[in-house]
Design an enzyme around this catalytic site. Structure first.
Site, short mmCIF file in Angstrom:
data_model
loop_
_atom_site.label_atom_id
_atom_site.label_comp_id
_atom_site.label_asym_id
_atom_site.label_seq_id
_atom_site.Cartn_x
_atom_site.Cartn_y
_atom_site.Cartn_z
N GLU A 96 -33.60 55.91 18.16
CA GLU A 96 -33.21 57.38 18.89
C GLU A 96 -33.20 56.67 20.47
OE1 GLU A 96 -32.23 60.46 18.57
OE2 GLU A 96 -32.79 60.41 20.56
N GLY A 109 -30.38 63.39 15.06
CA GLY A 109 -30.14 65.14 14.75
C GLY A 109 -29.76 64.24 14.26
N GLY A 134 -12.45 72.28 17.76
CA GLY A 134 -12.79 71.39 17.08
C GLY A 134 -13.83 70.59 17.64
N SER A 135 -13.97 69.11 17.06
CA SER A 135 -14.94 68.47 17.30
C SER A 135 -14.50 66.95 16.98
CB SER A 135 -16.32 68.79 17.85
OG SER A 135 -16.66 68.97 16.30
N HIS A 184 -43.44 88.16 -5.78
CA HIS A 184 -44.21 86.75 -6.12
C HIS A 184 -43.80 86.24 -7.55
CE1 HIS A 184 -47.75 84.58 -7.21
NE2 HIS A 184 -47.92 85.07 -7.66
N VAL A 219 -29.01 51.29 21.86
CA VAL A 219 -28.87 50.46 20.79
C VAL A 219 -27.47 50.20 22.00
CG1 VAL A 219 -26.88 49.70 19.27
CG2 VAL A 219 -28.76 50.71 18.68
C1 LIG Z 1 -21.07 64.89 8.50
C2 LIG Z 1 -21.27 66.13 9.32
C3 LIG Z 1 -22.04 67.53 9.09
C4 LIG Z 1 -21.91 68.52 9.40
N1 LIG Z 1 -22.35 69.53 8.64
C5 LIG Z 1 -22.78 70.99 8.59
C6 LIG Z 1 -23.54 71.92 8.45
O1 LIG Z 1 -24.26 72.23 7.40
N2 LIG Z 1 -23.54 73.02 8.84
C7 LIG Z 1 -22.76 73.36 10.12
O2 LIG Z 1 -22.94 74.61 10.41
N3 LIG Z 1 -22.55 72.66 10.88
C8 LIG Z 1 -22.12 71.72 10.18
N4 LIG Z 1 -21.16 70.31 11.56
C9 LIG Z 1 -20.68 70.88 11.66
C10 LIG Z 1 -20.20 71.54 11.94
O3 LIG Z 1 -18.42 70.83 11.24
C11 LIG Z 1 -18.72 72.24 13.00
O4 LIG Z 1 -19.29 73.24 13.27
C12 LIG Z 1 -17.39 72.79 12.26
O5 LIG Z 1 -16.32 72.95 11.78
C13 LIG Z 1 -16.45 73.37 14.00
O6 LIG Z 1 -15.35 74.28 13.34
P1 LIG Z 1 -14.26 74.21 14.06
O7 LIG Z 1 -13.85 75.03 13.29
O8 LIG Z 1 -14.96 75.10 15.66
O9 LIG Z 1 -13.59 73.22 14.48
P2 LIG Z 1 -13.49 72.30 13.14
O10 LIG Z 1 -13.65 71.67 11.55
O11 LIG Z 1 -13.40 71.08 14.06
O12 LIG Z 1 -12.38 72.44 12.84
C14 LIG Z 1 -10.52 72.21 14.01
C15 LIG Z 1 -9.11 71.49 13.41
O13 LIG Z 1 -8.24 71.67 14.53
C16 LIG Z 1 -7.59 71.00 13.71
N5 LIG Z 1 -6.70 70.10 15.16
C17 LIG Z 1 -7.12 69.58 16.33
N6 LIG Z 1 -6.40 69.78 17.08
C18 LIG Z 1 -4.87 70.29 16.86
C19 LIG Z 1 -3.66 70.37 17.39
N7 LIG Z 1 -3.61 70.42 18.29
N8 LIG Z 1 -2.71 71.31 16.60
C20 LIG Z 1 -3.25 71.82 15.18
N9 LIG Z 1 -4.20 71.41 14.54
C21 LIG Z 1 -5.28 70.64 15.42
C22 LIG Z 1 -8.77 69.72 13.35
O14 LIG Z 1 -7.43 68.64 12.28
C23 LIG Z 1 -9.56 70.42 12.80
O15 LIG Z 1 -8.78 70.82 11.12
C24 LIG Z 1 -21.24 69.08 10.31
C25 LIG Z 1 -20.27 68.05 10.90
C26 LIG Z 1 -20.49 66.97 10.25
C27 LIG Z 1 -19.68 65.92 11.07
#
Ligand SMILES: Cc1cc2nc3c(=O)[nH]c(=O)nc-3n(C[C@H](O)[C@H](O)[C@H](O)COP(=O)(O)OP(=O)(O)OC[C@H]3O[C@@H](n4cnc5c(N)ncnc54)[C@H](O)[C@@H]3O)c2cc1C
Length: 466
Positions: free
Chosen positions: A203, A182, A144-145, A445, A237
């Protein structure tokens, strides 16, 4: 222990990948460093933010709309701890749901930080420091991120917060400064504005929602301004002084120039997210990343190291939960010897404010830049019967169709329930529909979806209701 597949990370990319792999008969395990499954999305992203958006929207409706519909409830009072509890319960239910699905699909889980020691070997280090190594034929990186930071501005998650801190503020700030217009900044800015904060958004670009259709972004900005948010575009900022009672943010024109000071109680830094690969040991495993730290994959999600794949926010593409999920399914199918595939031209993007904004496919700017001739059909919600009685007439539907073939190339909606309505456009575009296909499909409708149909009719200039 030996597996067919070990997935590192249990967010929407990782947990969906693991479940699909298990369905296809692969012996699968998941490694997760956090206490609960579900990743950013379920714990600190989509789910808690949508819970607060839903609750704060109802709070606002109770205060402003109920009276107009003959419902007298008096002035609603905010019980913020109870609202936070409601949000936390929603998160809890969702993360437990993932744990249940792992059990149901006989997926093993390992709690700890995963590190790829070599292709086929994942070391898991638990919180207590103990390590164990799992052997596997394939690895999927789904880590993830993390929040992007501004140089020189330290996020303390109390007064200078990321989205994570903005989801747990203990009280409503009098003044909230949002850095970045964003999706996340506008969603969480909307939550706190509804709950009583004065919200000012700074922004860098000369527009909000970079990347979205410009007409949609402009209309949406006007609607947010009407609700009380203020915007300072083309500005950056550069520093935040947190030494006094109030935060003092230095704001300069994006192009450079004299700085002004803006005071705030809380600053939300919402300038984007960056891929998270810390502690994974990518170099040692031979997994290459690009200049932005994203894991490089080919069209089959394979990295530069044999047997190691990557999906979700950690690779290129929109950082969205459903994009990560689709890649999770596709990667699992490819590893299982099937033909997994993601259609990146048909990924919806939704902002869950009020009204919602939803888009899919190309914007007008993208079509112009690509030199593609297109026709536009537009229909305002002021002309939709259901929107009128629901008091939700803000916004419009815009359909962009190829001028020669009439194939739908993009659909953009500002309006109540836009996020649900965009699914119709997604199905249509996945099936290669023309605007006429949508226009000649019977829509119930009275529904808001009739506006989608009328926008499709408007492409060939035969909208009935305007
Ligand atoms: C506030 C907010 C609101 C959002 N709202 C939306 C929305 O409404 N709709 C939408 O589509 N997207 C939304 N997003 C984006 C969405 O959350 C992400 O795109 C999505 O979670 C990505 O999924 P992922 O599985 O790639 O990673 P993540 O969900 O980031 O999961 C990664 C996981 O990997 C684990 N991890 C990382 N490194 C390791 C390691 N070395 N060993 C073991 N575990 C590890 C982390 O702990 C985490 O649990 C939002 C994001 C934020 C921050």
């Amino acid at each position: 222990m030996s597996y067919d597949l070990v997935v590192i990370g249990s967010g929407p990319g990782g947990y969906v990948c693991a479940i699909r792999a298990a369905q296809l008969g692969l012996k699968t395990a998941v490694v997760e460093k956090d206490k609960t499954f579900g990743g950013t999305c379920l714990n600190i992203g989509c789910i808690p933010s949508k819970a607060l958006l839903h609750a704060s929207e109802l709070f606002e409706e109770a205060g402003h709309k109920f009276g107009k519909m003959g419902i007298r409830v008096g002035t609603p009072a905010l019980d913020l701890p109870a609202m936070m509890k409601f949000k936390d319960e929603g998160v809890d239910g969702n993360v437990k749901g993932v744990a249940f699905l792992f059990k149901k699909n006989k997926i093993d889980s390992f709690q700890g930080i995963g590190r790829i020691v070599a292709p086929g070997k994942v070391e898991v280090k638990s919180a207590g420091g103990a390590t164990e190594t799992i052997e596997t034929k394939n690895i999927v990186i789904a880590t993830g991120s993390d929040v992007a930071r501004l140089k020189g501005i330290e996020i303390d998650e109390k007064r200078i917060v990321s989205s994570t801190g903005a989801l747990v503020l203990p009280s409503v700030p009098e003044k909230l400064l949002v850095v970045g217009a964003g999706v996340i900044g506008l969603e969480l800015g909307s939550v706190w504005r509804r709950l009583g904060a004065q919200v000012h958004v700074v922004e860098f670009m000369d527009r909000i929602l970079p990347g979205m259709d410009l007409e949609v972004a402009r209309q949406f900005q006007r609607l947010l301004q009407k609700q009380g948010l203020s915007f300072q575009l083309s500005s950056k900022v550069t520093a935040i002084d947190a030494s006094g009672n109030k935060l003092k943010a230095s704001v300069e024109p994006a192009a450079g120039g004299a700085a002004e000071t803006i005071e705030a109680d809380v600053a939300l830094i919402a300038i984007g997210r960056v891929p998270y690969t810390a502690a994974l040991g990518l170099d040692a495993a031979g997994v290459k990343t690009d200049e932005r730290g994203r894991v490089i994959v080919d069209a089959h999600f394979a990295t530069s190291a044999p047997g190691i794949y990557a999906i979700g926010d950690v690779i290129a593409g929109p950082m969205l939960a459903h994009k990560a999920e689709d890649e999770g399914v596709a990667a699992a199918e490819i590893i299982a010897g099937r033909a997994g595939h993601v259609n990146y031209d048909v990924i919806p993007n939704v902002i869950y404010t009020f009204p919602e904004v939803a888009s899919i496919g190309k914007s007008e700017e993208e079509l112009k830049a690509a030199g593609i001739a297109y026709n536009v059909g537009k229909f305002p919600f002021t002309a939709n019967g259901r929107a009128k009685v629901n008091l939700t007439t803000d916004g419009f539907v815009k359909i962009l169709a190829d001028a020669k073939t009439d194939r739908v190339l993009g659909v953009h909606i500002v309006g109540a329930d836009a996020g649900t309505m965009i699914a119709e456009a997604a199905v249509a575009m996945e099936l290669g529909a023309s605007s006429e296909d949508i226009a000649r499909t019977c829509h119930a409708h009275p529904t808001l979806t009739e506006a989608v149909r009328e926008a499709a009719m408007a492409v060939e200039k035969w909208a009935i209701s305007m």
